[in-house]
Scaffold this motif. Structure first.
Motif, PDB file in Angstrom:
ATOM      1  N   ASN A  71       0.829  -1.197   0.000  1.00 22.70           N
ATOM      2  CA  ASN A  71       0.000   0.000   0.000  1.00 22.70           C
ATOM      3  C   ASN A  71       0.876   1.263   0.000  1.00 22.70           C
ATOM      4  O   ASN A  71       0.698   2.146  -0.848  1.00 22.70           O
ATOM      5  CB  ASN A  71      -0.913  -0.022   1.237  1.00 22.70           C
ATOM      6  N   ASP A  72       1.833   1.299   0.913  1.00 20.06           N
ATOM      7  CA  ASP A  72       2.731   2.457   0.996  1.00 20.06           C
ATOM      8  C   ASP A  72       3.532   2.640  -0.286  1.00 20.06           C
ATOM      9  O   ASP A  72       3.669   3.749  -0.809  1.00 20.06           O
ATOM     10  CB  ASP A  72       3.739   2.282   2.148  1.00 20.06           C
ATOM     11  N   LEU A  73       4.043   1.531  -0.756  1.00 21.06           N
ATOM     12  CA  LEU A  73       4.879   1.570  -1.957  1.00 21.06           C
ATOM     13  C   LEU A  73       4.047   2.069  -3.150  1.00 21.06           C
ATOM     14  O   LEU A  73       4.484   2.948  -3.906  1.00 21.06           O
ATOM     15  CB  LEU A  73       5.444   0.180  -2.238  1.00 21.06           C
ATOM     16  N   ALA A  74       2.831   1.519  -3.287  1.00 20.16           N
ATOM     17  CA  ALA A  74       1.943   1.925  -4.378  1.00 20.16           C
ATOM     18  C   ALA A  74       1.649   3.420  -4.285  1.00 20.16           C
ATOM     19  O   ALA A  74       1.718   4.149  -5.275  1.00 20.16           O
ATOM     20  CB  ALA A  74       0.643   1.130  -4.312  1.00 20.16           C
ATOM     21  N   HIS A  75       1.384   3.846  -3.067  1.00 19.44           N
ATOM     22  CA  HIS A  75       1.051   5.241  -2.829  1.00 19.44           C
ATOM     23  C   HIS A  75       2.191   6.161  -3.286  1.00 19.44           C
ATOM     24  O   HIS A  75       1.982   7.152  -3.971  1.00 19.44           O
ATOM     25  CB  HIS A  75       0.777   5.437  -1.333  1.00 19.44           C
ATOM     26  N   LYS A  76       3.425   5.773  -2.902  1.00 19.86           N
ATOM     27  CA  LYS A  76       4.596   6.585  -3.267  1.00 19.86           C
ATOM     28  C   LYS A  76       4.798   6.654  -4.780  1.00 19.86           C
ATOM     29  O   LYS A  76       5.352   7.621  -5.303  1.00 19.86           O
ATOM     30  CB  LYS A  76       5.860   6.016  -2.592  1.00 19.86           C
ATOM     31  N   MET A  77       4.339   5.589  -5.475  1.00 24.10           N
ATOM     32  CA  MET A  77       4.524   5.571  -6.932  1.00 24.10           C
ATOM     33  C   MET A  77       3.276   6.096  -7.647  1.00 24.10           C
ATOM     34  O   MET A  77       3.201   6.052  -8.874  1.00 24.10           O
ATOM     35  CB  MET A  77       4.836   4.136  -7.403  1.00 24.10           C
ATOM     36  N   SER A  78       2.299   6.554  -6.845  1.00 23.28           N
ATOM     37  CA  SER A  78       1.022   7.058  -7.370  1.00 23.28           C
ATOM     38  C   SER A  78       0.317   6.062  -8.286  1.00 23.28           C
ATOM     39  O   SER A  78      -0.154   6.410  -9.365  1.00 23.28           O
ATOM     40  CB  SER A  78       1.223   8.375  -8.135  1.00 23.28           C
ATOM     41  N   ILE A  79       0.285   4.808  -7.858  1.00 22.47           N
ATOM     42  CA  ILE A  79      -0.512   3.823  -8.595  1.00 22.47           C
ATOM     43  C   ILE A  79      -1.400   3.090  -7.598  1.00 22.47           C
ATOM     44  O   ILE A  79      -1.222   3.224  -6.386  1.00 22.47           O
ATOM     45  CB  ILE A  79       0.381   2.804  -9.361  1.00 22.47           C
ATOM     46  N   LYS A  80      -2.345   2.308  -8.124  1.00 22.73           N
ATOM     47  CA  LYS A  80      -3.256   1.600  -7.228  1.00 22.73           C
ATOM     48  C   LYS A  80      -2.535   0.432  -6.550  1.00 22.73           C
ATOM     49  O   LYS A  80      -1.741  -0.267  -7.181  1.00 22.73           O
ATOM     50  CB  LYS A  80      -4.447   1.075  -8.036  1.00 22.73           C
ATOM     51  N   SER A  81      -2.854   0.219  -5.262  1.00 25.29           N
ATOM     52  CA  SER A  81      -2.175  -0.856  -4.535  1.00 25.29           C
ATOM     53  C   SER A  81      -2.436  -2.209  -5.194  1.00 25.29           C
ATOM     54  O   SER A  81      -1.567  -3.090  -5.168  1.00 25.29           O
ATOM     55  CB  SER A  81      -2.598  -0.863  -3.073  1.00 25.29           C
ATOM     56  N   GLY A  82      -3.622  -2.360  -5.768  1.00 35.56           N
ATOM     57  CA  GLY A  82      -3.962  -3.614  -6.444  1.00 35.56           C
ATOM     58  C   GLY A  82      -2.952  -3.974  -7.517  1.00 35.56           C
ATOM     59  O   GLY A  82      -2.609  -5.147  -7.687  1.00 35.56           O
ATOM     60  N   GLN A  83      -2.443  -2.958  -8.195  1.00 36.27           N
ATOM     61  CA  GLN A  83      -1.479  -3.215  -9.264  1.00 36.27           C
ATOM     62  C   GLN A  83      -0.179  -3.795  -8.716  1.00 36.27           C
ATOM     63  O   GLN A  83       0.419  -4.675  -9.325  1.00 36.27           O
ATOM     64  CB  GLN A  83      -1.164  -1.903 -10.013  1.00 36.27           C
ATOM     65  N   VAL A  84       0.221  -3.265  -7.555  1.00 37.33           N
ATOM     66  CA  VAL A  84       1.445  -3.773  -6.928  1.00 37.33           C
ATOM     67  C   VAL A  84       1.236  -5.211  -6.466  1.00 37.33           C
ATOM     68  O   VAL A  84       2.079  -6.087  -6.694  1.00 37.33           O
ATOM     69  CB  VAL A  84       1.873  -2.873  -5.740  1.00 37.33           C
ATOM     70  N   VAL A  85       0.066  -5.447  -5.852  1.00 39.37           N
ATOM     71  CA  VAL A  85      -0.240  -6.799  -5.389  1.00 39.37           C
ATOM     72  C   VAL A  85      -0.246  -7.769  -6.571  1.00 39.37           C
ATOM     73  O   VAL A  85       0.355  -8.855  -6.499  1.00 39.37           O
ATOM     74  CB  VAL A  85      -1.598  -6.831  -4.638  1.00 39.37           C
ATOM     75  N   THR A  86      -0.883  -7.357  -7.682  1.00 44.77           N
ATOM     76  CA  THR A  86      -0.945  -8.227  -8.863  1.00 44.77           C
ATOM     77  C   THR A  86       0.465  -8.536  -9.367  1.00 44.77           C
ATOM     78  O   THR A  86       0.795  -9.679  -9.677  1.00 44.77           O
ATOM     79  CB  THR A  86      -1.743  -7.533  -9.992  1.00 44.77           C
ATOM     80  N   LYS A  87       1.302  -7.509  -9.385  1.00 45.64           N
ATOM     81  CA  LYS A  87       2.672  -7.702  -9.860  1.00 45.64           C
ATOM     82  C   LYS A  87       3.406  -8.698  -8.970  1.00 45.64           C
ATOM     83  O   LYS A  87       4.076  -9.610  -9.454  1.00 45.64           O
ATOM     84  CB  LYS A  87       3.373  -6.324  -9.832  1.00 45.64           C
ATOM     85  N   LEU A  88       3.226  -8.538  -7.647  1.00 40.11           N
ATOM     86  CA  LEU A  88       3.887  -9.441  -6.705  1.00 40.11           C
ATOM     87  C   LEU A  88       3.378 -10.869  -6.863  1.00 40.11           C
ATOM     88  O   LEU A  88       4.146 -11.824  -6.794  1.00 40.11           O
ATOM     89  CB  LEU A  88       3.683  -8.944  -5.265  1.00 40.11           C
ATOM     90  N   MET A  89       2.066 -10.979  -7.082  1.00 37.23           N
ATOM     91  CA  MET A  89       1.507 -12.324  -7.270  1.00 37.23           C
ATOM     92  C   MET A  89       2.074 -12.944  -8.534  1.00 37.23           C
ATOM     93  O   MET A  89       2.356 -14.139  -8.578  1.00 37.23           O
ATOM     94  CB  MET A  89      -0.010 -12.256  -7.320  1.00 37.23           C
TER      95      MET A  89
END
Ligand code: GDP
Length: 471
Positions: free
Chosen positions: A1-19
């Motif tokens: 969530n924090d990381l997504a926020h800092k990159m101004s993208i949705k947290s879901g996108q980061v989670v999807t990438k990690l998955m």
């Protein structure tokens, strides 16, 4: 969530990438810096790790194999009260083959070095178990050899046994000094017999422990003892690299009225020089002056040298780590960071090993070891309890009794438990008030029982992870 926020993208996108990378994470889950860097790069961001890493600032230098040279052994004298530890330390100091008997005014700085016919030997001159265990409890394993003093006219006593347990638990070899041989009641054979009952077997009896008959009072057998220590050290091939920034441990520190904070540091490796910037525990400084154990001013100190230093910002604690560093900025930042950390730790001091948390706190699945210090009211019950407890060992958990004895639970028992991650079990005996205070302060689990099967039951439950905490 924090990381997504800092990159101004949705947290879901980061989670999807990690998955996509095979990591099943939730939005609140912390990820390590390396993973964060990979994910961020996918979104064309770069990660910079700004966390404070002490090792990056201390920049401890690795040993260079070609620079490794033999160093003096560091020796602690232990034994029962009144068996002659202090007398022996004083007498050994005077065996110096260079300085001789006169040897200037004796300075007590916490450690001293003596020259023998086989090189130098360094002694910690606070005898007894407290210094040894409290240093160990702080992670400073400085002692290479323990000299166990046993009075020939008194034999093996409770603190002799304790000293043996301490040395064994720290895996430090023993050299035995059978003292007071001048006494009319001296019975060296009896001492050797008693020691052998505790697995300390003399070389001449087929064991591996050197034993020397000495008299600290009459100064007899001291050279032989020194030679024995040197021989033990030779076998151990203790080496250090002197060609780097100094690393060591604080062995003693105090506030001197005239000179400000002074500390005695035992150099482990490297060379300490006047003018060096350093950190000692949570204090920083620059070496203003250095003195050796004879009170003489020196400009340099190398491996195994005890040295008293001036120029430190506060009074460190015995056992604190000492590092010479690149500059005063590095020294101050590490010191400040540690001070902050220590304050935080103080605030949330949690229990060390306890019976309840023992399974969880054990690092790996294999080789779990439940370490116990057992005290009982009488010898018979101590013996019975120890053998009953040992027999509980199974494939998953090994029950290791690191020390057992008779009498009240003392500070020494708590210290030993603290240093070795053990639990103290008392049978028909309780901690004395000092031990009680120390246990509370250091969160050492001390338990008293009066029925044997209750002990066995609780230990069994703990081994199975079934004991729930009592509040
Ligand atoms: P510590 O408690 O182990 O440090 O023991 P000390 O060094 O204070 O000695 C205790 C007592 O034993 C003192 O009265 C010493 O004088 C005496 N003592 C020490 N070494 C010897 C020795 O070699 N022979 C005799 N007869 N007495 C000794």
């Amino acid at each position: 969530n924090d990381l997504a926020h800092k990159m101004s993208i949705k947290s879901g996108q980061v989670v999807t990438k990690l998955m996509g990378m095979g990591m099943m994470v939730t939005v609140n889950q912390p990820i390590d810096p390396e993973t964060a860097a990979i994910v961020a790069s996918e979104f064309e961001y770069e990660i910079k790790n700004v966390a404070f890493e002490e090792i990056d600032i201390l920049k401890e230098e690795k040993d260079v194999t070609e620079n490794l040279k033999l160093r003096a052994p560091i020796v602690t004298v232990m034994g029962h009260v009144d068996h002659g530890k202090t007398s022996l330390l004083d007498a050994l100091r005077k065996t110096d083959v260079v300085k001789g008997e006169a040897g200037g005014i004796t300075q007590h700085i916490g450690a001293y070095s003596v020259n023998t016919n086989h090189g130098k030997v360094t002694f910690l001159d606070t005898p007894g178990h407290e210094a040894f265990t409290s240093m160990r409890a702080r992670g400073a394993e400085v002692t290479d050899i323990v000299v166990l003093v046993v009075a020939a006219d008194d034999g093996v006593m409770p603190q002799t046994k304790e000293a043996i347990s301490h040395a064994k638990s720290a895996k430090v070899p023993l050299v035995v000094a059978i003292n007071k041989m001048d006494s009319a009641n001296a019975k060296a054979e009896r001492v050797m017999q008693q020691l052998s009952e505790h697995d300390v077997v003399a070389e001449e009896w087929g064991g591996d422990v050197q034993m020397f008959k000495v008299s600290a009072l009459k100064k007899q057998g001291l050279i032989e003892l020194m030679d024995g220590i040197a021989m033990q050290a030779e076998m151990m091939e203790l080496k250090a690299d002197a060609c780097k920034r100094a690393v060591g441990s604080v062995v003693e520190a105090k506030l001197d009225r005239g000179r400000g904070p002074v500390a005695t540091v035992l150099i482990k490796s490297g060379t300490l020089k006047q003018g060096d910037d350093f950190v000692a525990g949570e204090h920083a400084g620059r070496i203003r002056a250095m003195y050796d154990s004879n009170g003489e001013k020196i400009k340099e100190a190398g491996p195994s040298d005890p040295v008293q230093i001036l120029g430190i910002s506060g009074v460190p604690t015995a056992g604190d780590k000492f590092n010479a560093v690149e500059d005063d900025k590095a020294a101050k930042s590490v010191a400040a960071h540690r001070a902050q950390k220590n304050r935080e730790k103080e605030l949330m001091k949690t229990s060390r090993v306890s019976l309840e948390n023992f399974l969880k706190s054990s690092p790996t699945d294999k080789g779990k070891e439940l370490r116990l210090v057992v005290k009982a009211d009488v010898f018979g019950s101590a013996e019975a309890l120890v053998s009953a407890l040992k027999s509980l060992s199974n494939k998953q958990v090994k029950v290791e009794v690191i020390h057992s004895g008779v009498g009240t639970i003392t500070e020494n028992d708590v210290n030993l438990a603290m240093a070795s991650g053990a639990i103290v079990i008392g049978f028909n005996t309780k901690p004395d008030s000092k031990a009680h205070t120390l246990a509370l302060q250091e969160k050492v689990d001390v338990r008293s029982y009066s029925i044997i099967y209750e002990v066995i039951d609780e230990v069994k439950m703990a081994m199975a992870g079934l004991l729930s905490p009592v509040f």
